[in-house]
Design a protein around this motif. Structure first.
Motif, PDB file in Angstrom:
ATOM      1  N   SER A 238      16.298 -88.791  37.917  1.00 40.68           N
ATOM      2  CA  SER A 238      17.332 -88.504  36.916  1.00 40.68           C
ATOM      3  C   SER A 238      18.640 -88.175  37.627  1.00 40.68           C
ATOM      4  CB  SER A 238      16.915 -87.325  36.039  1.00 40.68           C
ATOM      5  OG  SER A 238      15.757 -87.641  35.336  1.00 40.68           O
ATOM      6  N   THR A 239      19.748 -88.572  36.983  1.00 37.43           N
ATOM      7  CA  THR A 239      21.057 -88.437  37.616  1.00 37.43           C
ATOM      8  C   THR A 239      22.047 -87.797  36.656  1.00 37.43           C
ATOM      9  OG1 THR A 239      20.617 -90.443  38.891  1.00 37.43           O
ATOM     10  CG2 THR A 239      22.908 -89.749  38.745  1.00 37.43           C
ATOM     11  N   LEU A 240      22.982 -87.023  37.212  1.00 35.11           N
ATOM     12  CA  LEU A 240      24.063 -86.416  36.448  1.00 35.11           C
ATOM     13  C   LEU A 240      25.388 -86.884  37.039  1.00 35.11           C
ATOM     14  CD1 LEU A 240      25.251 -84.297  34.449  1.00 35.11           C
ATOM     15  CD2 LEU A 240      24.980 -82.610  36.284  1.00 35.11           C
ATOM     16  N   LEU A 241      26.263 -87.438  36.182  1.00 36.76           N
ATOM     17  CA  LEU A 241      27.603 -87.851  36.610  1.00 36.76           C
ATOM     18  C   LEU A 241      28.612 -86.952  35.910  1.00 36.76           C
ATOM     19  CD1 LEU A 241      27.190 -91.734  36.303  1.00 36.76           C
ATOM     20  CD2 LEU A 241      27.033 -90.347  38.374  1.00 36.76           C
ATOM     21  N   LEU A 242      29.488 -86.290  36.678  1.00 36.03           N
ATOM     22  CA  LEU A 242      30.450 -85.337  36.137  1.00 36.03           C
ATOM     23  C   LEU A 242      31.882 -85.777  36.394  1.00 36.03           C
ATOM     24  CD1 LEU A 242      28.979 -81.912  37.304  1.00 36.03           C
ATOM     25  CD2 LEU A 242      29.037 -82.798  34.983  1.00 36.03           C
TER      26      LEU A 242
ATOM     27  N   TYR B 204      34.905 -90.380  37.376  1.00 36.47           N
ATOM     28  CA  TYR B 204      33.783 -90.914  38.137  1.00 36.47           C
ATOM     29  C   TYR B 204      33.657 -92.389  37.795  1.00 36.47           C
ATOM     30  CZ  TYR B 204      30.883 -91.095  33.963  1.00 36.47           C
ATOM     31  OH  TYR B 204      30.404 -91.411  32.722  1.00 36.47           O
ATOM     32  N   GLU B 205      33.080 -93.151  38.712  1.00 34.28           N
ATOM     33  CA  GLU B 205      32.739 -94.555  38.474  1.00 34.28           C
ATOM     34  C   GLU B 205      31.391 -94.835  39.101  1.00 34.28           C
ATOM     35  OE1 GLU B 205      35.553 -97.478  39.740  1.00 34.28           O
ATOM     36  OE2 GLU B 205      37.036 -96.851  38.272  1.00 34.28           O
ATOM     37  N   ARG B 206      30.525 -95.468  38.351  1.00 33.77           N
ATOM     38  CA  ARG B 206      29.232 -95.913  38.878  1.00 33.77           C
ATOM     39  C   ARG B 206      29.220 -97.417  38.660  1.00 33.77           C
ATOM     40  NH1 ARG B 206      25.844 -94.787  42.721  1.00 33.77           N
ATOM     41  NH2 ARG B 206      23.953 -93.793  42.053  1.00 33.77           N
ATOM     42  N   ARG B 207      29.539 -98.164  39.693  1.00 35.66           N
ATOM     43  CA  ARG B 207      29.665 -99.619  39.607  1.00 35.66           C
ATOM     44  C   ARG B 207      28.877-100.290  40.721  1.00 35.66           C
ATOM     45  NH1 ARG B 207      34.097-101.339  36.396  1.00 35.66           N
ATOM     46  NH2 ARG B 207      35.586 -99.704  35.915  1.00 35.66           N
ATOM     47  N   GLY B 208      28.793-101.602  40.629  1.00 37.37           N
ATOM     48  CA  GLY B 208      28.143-102.367  41.689  1.00 37.37           C
ATOM     49  C   GLY B 208      26.634-102.288  41.588  1.00 37.37           C
ATOM     50  N   ARG B 209      25.995-102.396  42.723  1.00 35.80           N
ATOM     51  CA  ARG B 209      24.527-102.412  42.778  1.00 35.80           C
ATOM     52  C   ARG B 209      24.030-100.987  42.987  1.00 35.80           C
ATOM     53  NH1 ARG B 209      20.639-106.425  45.425  1.00 35.80           N
ATOM     54  NH2 ARG B 209      18.785-105.906  44.199  1.00 35.80           N
ATOM     55  N   TRP B 210      23.270-100.496  42.048  1.00 37.13           N
ATOM     56  CA  TRP B 210      22.687 -99.162  42.141  1.00 37.13           C
ATOM     57  C   TRP B 210      21.424 -99.123  41.298  1.00 37.13           C
ATOM     58  CZ3 TRP B 210      23.026 -95.719  37.714  1.00 37.13           C
ATOM     59  CH2 TRP B 210      23.777 -96.239  36.652  1.00 37.13           C
TER      60      TRP B 210
ATOM     61  N   LEU C  87      19.781 -90.592  32.501  1.00 34.11           N
ATOM     62  CA  LEU C  87      21.112 -90.447  33.082  1.00 34.11           C
ATOM     63  C   LEU C  87      21.948 -89.598  32.133  1.00 34.11           C
ATOM     64  CD1 LEU C  87      23.373 -91.319  35.116  1.00 34.11           C
ATOM     65  CD2 LEU C  87      23.720 -93.320  33.667  1.00 34.11           C
ATOM     66  N   THR C  88      22.592 -88.558  32.664  1.00 40.64           N
ATOM     67  CA  THR C  88      23.471 -87.711  31.859  1.00 40.64           C
ATOM     68  C   THR C  88      24.884 -87.837  32.403  1.00 40.64           C
ATOM     69  OG1 THR C  88      21.671 -86.152  31.468  1.00 40.64           O
ATOM     70  CG2 THR C  88      23.898 -85.362  31.041  1.00 40.64           C
ATOM     71  N   THR C  89      25.850 -88.065  31.511  1.00 39.25           N
ATOM     72  CA  THR C  89      27.251 -88.149  31.917  1.00 39.25           C
ATOM     73  C   THR C  89      28.040 -87.122  31.129  1.00 39.25           C
ATOM     74  OG1 THR C  89      27.867 -89.831  30.269  1.00 39.25           O
ATOM     75  CG2 THR C  89      27.009 -90.621  32.381  1.00 39.25           C
ATOM     76  N   PHE C  90      29.025 -86.506  31.795  1.00 45.57           N
ATOM     77  CA  PHE C  90      29.826 -85.465  31.158  1.00 45.57           C
ATOM     78  C   PHE C  90      31.263 -85.598  31.636  1.00 45.57           C
ATOM     79  CE2 PHE C  90      31.676 -81.198  31.084  1.00 45.57           C
ATOM     80  CZ  PHE C  90      31.461 -80.844  29.759  1.00 45.57           C
ATOM     81  N   ALA C  91      32.200 -85.653  30.690  1.00 44.50           N
ATOM     82  CA  ALA C  91      33.621 -85.724  31.030  1.00 44.50           C
ATOM     83  C   ALA C  91      34.368 -84.632  30.266  1.00 44.50           C
ATOM     84  CB  ALA C  91      34.196 -87.094  30.679  1.00 44.50           C
ATOM     85  N   LEU C  92      35.050 -83.757  31.004  1.00 40.10           N
ATOM     86  CA  LEU C  92      35.894 -82.710  30.430  1.00 40.10           C
ATOM     87  C   LEU C  92      37.289 -82.908  30.995  1.00 40.10           C
ATOM     88  CD1 LEU C  92      36.386 -80.019  28.900  1.00 40.10           C
ATOM     89  CD2 LEU C  92      35.684 -78.843  31.003  1.00 40.10           C
TER      90      LEU C  92
ATOM     91  N   VAL D 295      15.831 -96.813  29.290  1.00 43.94           N
ATOM     92  CA  VAL D 295      16.777 -95.902  29.928  1.00 43.94           C
ATOM     93  C   VAL D 295      17.398 -95.033  28.842  1.00 43.94           C
ATOM     94  CG1 VAL D 295      18.941 -95.757  31.221  1.00 43.94           C
ATOM     95  CG2 VAL D 295      17.282 -97.553  31.769  1.00 43.94           C
ATOM     96  N   ASP D 296      17.412 -93.730  29.078  1.00 46.00           N
ATOM     97  CA  ASP D 296      18.056 -92.794  28.155  1.00 46.00           C
ATOM     98  C   ASP D 296      19.327 -92.274  28.807  1.00 46.00           C
ATOM     99  OD1 ASP D 296      16.164 -92.803  26.025  1.00 46.00           O
ATOM    100  OD2 ASP D 296      14.831 -91.579  27.257  1.00 46.00           O
ATOM    101  N   ILE D 297      20.459 -92.540  28.156  1.00 49.91           N
ATOM    102  CA  ILE D 297      21.742 -92.025  28.641  1.00 49.91           C
ATOM    103  C   ILE D 297      22.228 -90.986  27.645  1.00 49.91           C
ATOM    104  CG2 ILE D 297      24.143 -92.564  29.182  1.00 49.91           C
ATOM    105  CD1 ILE D 297      23.265 -95.373  29.979  1.00 49.91           C
ATOM    106  N   ARG D 298      22.510 -89.794  28.140  1.00 47.76           N
ATOM    107  CA  ARG D 298      23.115 -88.729  27.341  1.00 47.76           C
ATOM    108  C   ARG D 298      24.552 -88.619  27.812  1.00 47.76           C
ATOM    109  NH1 ARG D 298      19.221 -89.411  24.368  1.00 47.76           N
ATOM    110  NH2 ARG D 298      17.386 -88.101  24.383  1.00 47.76           N
ATOM    111  N   SER D 299      25.485 -88.878  26.898  1.00 43.83           N
ATOM    112  CA  SER D 299      26.887 -88.953  27.271  1.00 43.83           C
ATOM    113  C   SER D 299      27.695 -87.963  26.437  1.00 43.83           C
ATOM    114  CB  SER D 299      27.381 -90.386  27.038  1.00 43.83           C
ATOM    115  OG  SER D 299      28.580 -90.602  27.686  1.00 43.83           O
TER     116      SER D 299
END
Length: 198
Positions: free
Chosen positions: A79-83, A89-95, A101-106, A124-128
């Motif tokens: 599991s991953t968290l992107l803040l 943040y950018e998650r692009r390309g091959r990964w 996956l949880t993403t949070f933008a403030l 895939v469950d994304i919580r944004s």
């Protein structure tokens, strides 16, 4: 009478097998062995494949194609968290796309691009979550999407143009946006020459 080899090839393939072939196809596209249109065509067929024979036909002519271990459980990426707090943040390309996956933008923003990524799970469950910020999730043509979120004085995309392919990964997007946005867009992959331009 069928031989043991032909019987095993006609056996039903599992999610792990489809994901392994999808990753092999992505390797071939990244190295230039497969063109973009052939890659996308084979990828859709790999996700829809029901037997080992079908999967083997899609990958037999590619470097690295070997008889894979048949079956077994999927081993999703962790599991991953992107803040993005006052930044981006950018998650692009091959990964490797995790199962969760949880993403949070403030007061910030972010992009999750799934077009060139390797799926490690059929779901895939994304919580944004966006608070006074914005996020965009880009999905490739074959992926199935179920997007539901809540927006207060902001926007959360519920629909995405186009339909995914049968058997392709399902991406569930949930969360909320407060004075912010969560956008979900289906986008085609760019040919390598297009990627250099932007």
């Amino acid at each position: 009478m069928s031989t043991p080899a032909s019987r095993s090839g006609a056996m039903r393939a599992g999610d792990t097998d489809r994901i392994q072939v999808a990753q092999l196809l992505t390797d071939a596209a990244a190295s230039g062995t497969l063109g973009l249109s052939e890659y996308e065509s084979r990828l859709s067929r790999a996700y829809a494949a029901q037997t080992y024979d079908e999967l083997d036909r899609l990958s037999a002519d590619l470097p690295g194609a070997v008889t894979r271990g048949r079956g077994g459980p999927c081993r999703p990426a962790p599991s991953t968290l992107l803040l993005a707090i006052l930044t981006g943040y950018e998650r692009r390309g091959r990964w490797n796309v995790p199962r969760r996956l949880t993403t949070f933008a403030l007061w910030g923003g972010g992009v999750v691009d799934l077009r060139y990524a390797d799926f490690t799970s059929p779901e895939v469950d994304i919580r944004s979550y966006s608070i006074m910020g914005g996020q965009t999730i880009l999905v490739p043509p074959e992926v199935n999407v179920d997007s539901r979120g809540v927006a207060v004085m902001g926007s959360f995309d519920h629909g995405v143009d186009g339909e995914g392919s049968a058997g392709a990964p399902l991406v569930r997007i949930r969360g909320f946006a407060l004075w912010g946005s969560v956008g979900v867009k289906r986008k085609r992959r760019k040919a390598p020459a297009d990627t250099a331009e932007g």
